[in-house]
Design a protein around this motif. Structure first.
Motif, PDB file in Angstrom:
ATOM      1  N   PHE A 139       0.839  -1.213   0.000  1.00  0.00           N
ATOM      2  CA  PHE A 139       0.000   0.000   0.000  1.00  0.00           C
ATOM      3  C   PHE A 139       0.869   1.257   0.000  1.00  0.00           C
ATOM      4  CE2 PHE A 139      -2.406   3.426   1.793  1.00  0.00           C
ATOM      5  CZ  PHE A 139      -3.651   3.297   1.217  1.00  0.00           C
ATOM      6  N   ASP A 140       1.926   1.252   0.852  1.00  0.00           N
ATOM      7  CA  ASP A 140       2.798   2.428   0.920  1.00  0.00           C
ATOM      8  C   ASP A 140       3.458   2.697  -0.427  1.00  0.00           C
ATOM      9  OD1 ASP A 140       2.160   2.782   3.538  1.00  0.00           O
ATOM     10  OD2 ASP A 140       3.971   1.822   4.337  1.00  0.00           O
ATOM     11  N   GLU A 141       3.834   1.607  -1.111  1.00  0.00           N
ATOM     12  CA  GLU A 141       4.454   1.765  -2.422  1.00  0.00           C
ATOM     13  C   GLU A 141       3.463   2.373  -3.417  1.00  0.00           C
ATOM     14  OE1 GLU A 141       6.448  -0.944  -5.998  1.00  0.00           O
ATOM     15  OE2 GLU A 141       5.853  -1.882  -4.104  1.00  0.00           O
ATOM     16  N   ALA A 142       2.229   1.863  -3.396  1.00  0.00           N
ATOM     17  CA  ALA A 142       1.188   2.373  -4.304  1.00  0.00           C
ATOM     18  C   ALA A 142       0.869   3.832  -3.994  1.00  0.00           C
ATOM     19  CB  ALA A 142      -0.071   1.514  -4.191  1.00  0.00           C
ATOM     20  N   LYS A 143       0.804   4.161  -2.713  1.00  0.00           N
ATOM     21  CA  LYS A 143       0.474   5.531  -2.322  1.00  0.00           C
ATOM     22  C   LYS A 143       1.582   6.499  -2.741  1.00  0.00           C
ATOM     23  CE  LYS A 143      -2.045   8.615  -0.156  1.00  0.00           C
ATOM     24  NZ  LYS A 143      -1.177   9.778  -0.270  1.00  0.00           N
TER      25      LYS A 143
END
Length: 608
Positions: free
Chosen positions: A30-34
């Motif tokens: 999720f952090d990567e996508a965000k």
């Protein structure tokens, strides 16, 4: 964006609650996508969020990944995919209340940008969080302003009674020429949604204020050098009008309002007026009052528009001079405003008998008659008579109301009379013909009792109203009179008692309450200055009008500057000095037209 940040704060709090290794792996995804979304790498972000939403799990992490996947799709240019993803979120998580408002906002935004106004407004209506108020209004203002179809605006307003839609519809309606404006709908929008129209004049960005304002009076003085001409001129209405204006100058000076008044003799000639206006110095005028005749009026209308100089016609109710000219004003209500006011009254209070007769005196009055008919026929009234009656033939109206004609007696009575004669004939009676042709007829009113509910006089000519009221007074049935108050004066030919007896109703056309303190003051000023009592005319100008215009408009210039309409459009009414009020908010004629009745031999305002 605010919406993304709000969601992310909630999400990070929820993620830290979880402690499993699997949850940590998902959080890393999720952090990567965000991070990709924050760097505007929307296509890559969408792919990473999709990896999370593909997991068959029902938790906050997957739900928020779905939300951001839709946002990424929107920013990547695929609004249709974004709308589809938001819809799937609603269907999959119907109880996800904390994000319902944000999802509705995004769906509204996408729908509005796609031109689906109805869907977009419906989504906005579902939002119940005041934190979205500014964003919602901004969206509505942006997209509703693009709607040029008036019928579409009306349809939207019907399903979504919103002030922003109403304001845009009002702007559209006010763009029509004054003769074509739907004032009934305009009034309804302003009253219902509490809208204050704004004045926008091409080429005028502000209203300059001055220490001294120049006013030009353009009237047919017919100046002459011989003594006979001078005596005649001093008895003419233009001079009395000027006398009133000069008294107004004195009143304004006492209030430290300085006016430079100039007079110009237009005679009745367009050529003379054109020559006067050719003087370059007249471009310094701040306001023109007059003229009185069609030729000169046409020249002043042109000059006013070309040079952006306000002018006010003090005598006419002809709204045509207002067309495409934001600098033209009428002192009196226009024909259209008078028709609207009268029709509103009739539709509220004169519904027992909906048969109507309409009379007018000239082609100039015809617009008032036609608009009145159009408005009341929308409300199932039936116009049984619409007729032009010249002033010198006005007695014809009274004759129509009171004259009797011979008509056949009813069939039953005729049958009995014939049977009676047949019986005598069969009995051998020589004088069996006891009835002649006239015996089979009877006299009845030409206009049958109760066949008309009210009569509307679409004219300010006194003789027409006097004829109607006298005719109504002579009948036994009830017919109501509705007309303008402008023809009322101390020199009228019918009594106040008669007006009260027939319950006459008037639309107030610059009504003067003679018990008003300012009227008493004006009379005293006039008497002291000219050793005479001012005379109130019914049609032409007089000292009352001259004084009222000078004081009222002098104050408007002082308060709002040269282009006083920029201030007038922001207020519902302004007080007159002698007349009660003026309303120029919706058009450049005085639309303040109270309903008046005769009570105890005095004209008074009435609510019904």
């Amino acid at each position: 964006m605010i919406i993304k940040t709000r969601c992310f704060i909630v999400l990070t709090f929820l993620l830290f609650v979880g402690s499993s290794a699997f949850a940590q792996d998902i959080k890393s995804m999720f952090d990567e996508a965000k991070a990709l979304l924050d760097r505007d790498q929307y296509a890559l972000a969408m792919g990473r969020f999709k990896q999370i939403t593909a997991l068959d799990q029902d938790n906050d992490l997957v739900r928020y990944a779905g939300f951001y996947e839709a946002i990424s799709a929107y920013h990547s240019g695929d609004a249709a995919m974004a709308q589809q993803l938001f819809t799937q979120l609603e269907e999959k998580y119907p109880n996800w209340l904390e994000s319902a408002n944000e999802i509705n906002f995004w769906q509204a935004k996408i729908a509005l940008e796609s031109g689906e106004l109805e869907a977009g407004l419906s989504h906005l209506a579902s939002i119940n969080d005041n934190n979205f108020k500014e964003e919602i209004e901004a969206l509505k203002i942006e997209h509703i302003a693009k709607v040029n179809d008036r019928d579409q605006l009306k349809s939207l307003l019907k399903d979504h009674p919103d002030p922003i839609i109403a304001s845009n519809l009002l702007t559209s309606l006010l763009s029509d020429n004054v003769m074509d404006r739907n004032f009934v709908l305009i009034d309804s929008l302003i009253t219902t949604f509490k809208i204050n129209p704004e004045a926008n004049i091409d080429g005028v960005d502000f209203s300059p204020k001055k220490d001294v304002y120049n006013i030009g009076l353009f009237f047919p003085f017919q100046y002459g050098s011989d003594s006979i001409s001078l005596v005649r001129m001093m008895n003419d209405w233009p001079v009395r009008f000027l006398q009133g204006m000069k008294l107004g100058l004195e009143k304004l000076a006492e209030e430290n309002i300085n006016i430079n008044l100039m007079t110009f003799d237009t005679k009745t000639s367009a050529t003379t007026t054109r020559a006067i206006l050719a003087d370059p110095k007249l471009k310094e005028l701040d306001l023109i009052v007059g003229p009185a005749y069609p030729g000169p009026i046409g020249e002043v209308v042109r000059f006013s528009k070309e040079n952006k100089i306000n002018f006010i016609n003090p005598l006419s109710s002809n709204g045509e001079i207002l067309i495409d000219n934001p600098f033209a004003f009428l002192y009196y209500p226009s024909n259209e405003s008078l028709a609207i006011s009268a029709a509103e009254y009739a539709r509220k209070y004169l519904t027992k008998n909906k048969n109507v007769a309409i009379f007018y005196a000239s082609e100039a009055d015809k617009p008032r008659a036609q608009l009145y008919r159009k408005l009341i026929e929308k409300d199932t009234f039936n116009v049984v008579i619409e007729q032009m009656v010249r002033p010198n033939e006005s007695a014809k109206i009274q004759q129509m109301l009171v004259e009797k004609i011979k008509v056949d007696k009813d069939s039953a009575r005729r049958a009995r009379m014939i049977a009676e004669m047949d019986s005598l004939l069969n009995a051998g009676v020589k004088k069996w013909e006891k009835y002649s042709g006239d015996d089979f007829l009877e006299e009845k009113l030409g206009i049958m009792p109760d066949s008309i509910g009210h009569i509307f006089i679409a004219s300010d000519i006194p003789s027409l109203s006097a004829s109607v009221i006298s005719g109504i007074d002579a009948r036994e049935d009830t017919i109501y009179y509705v007309g303008s108050s402008r023809w009322l004066s101390s020199e009228q030919s019918i009594s106040f008692q008669q007006l009260e007896r027939v319950e006459a109703v008037f639309t107030g056309s610059n009504w003067i309450d003679y018990d008003k303190a300012s009227v008493t003051e004006f009379r005293e000023r006039y008497l002291n200055k000219f050793s005479a009592v001012p005379r109130k005319e019914d049609r032409l100008g007089d000292a009352y009008i001259g004084y009222d215009i000078m004081v009222t408009y002098g104050r408007l210039l002082n308060q709002y500057g040269k282009y006083f309409q920029l201030g007038l459009k922001t207020v519902e009414t302004v007080p007159g000095e002698l007349t009660e009020r003026f309303s120029y908010q919706l058009s450049n004629d005085n639309r303040y037209t109270p309903i008046l009745r005769m009570v105890d031999s005095k004209v008074k305002k009435s609510n019904n």
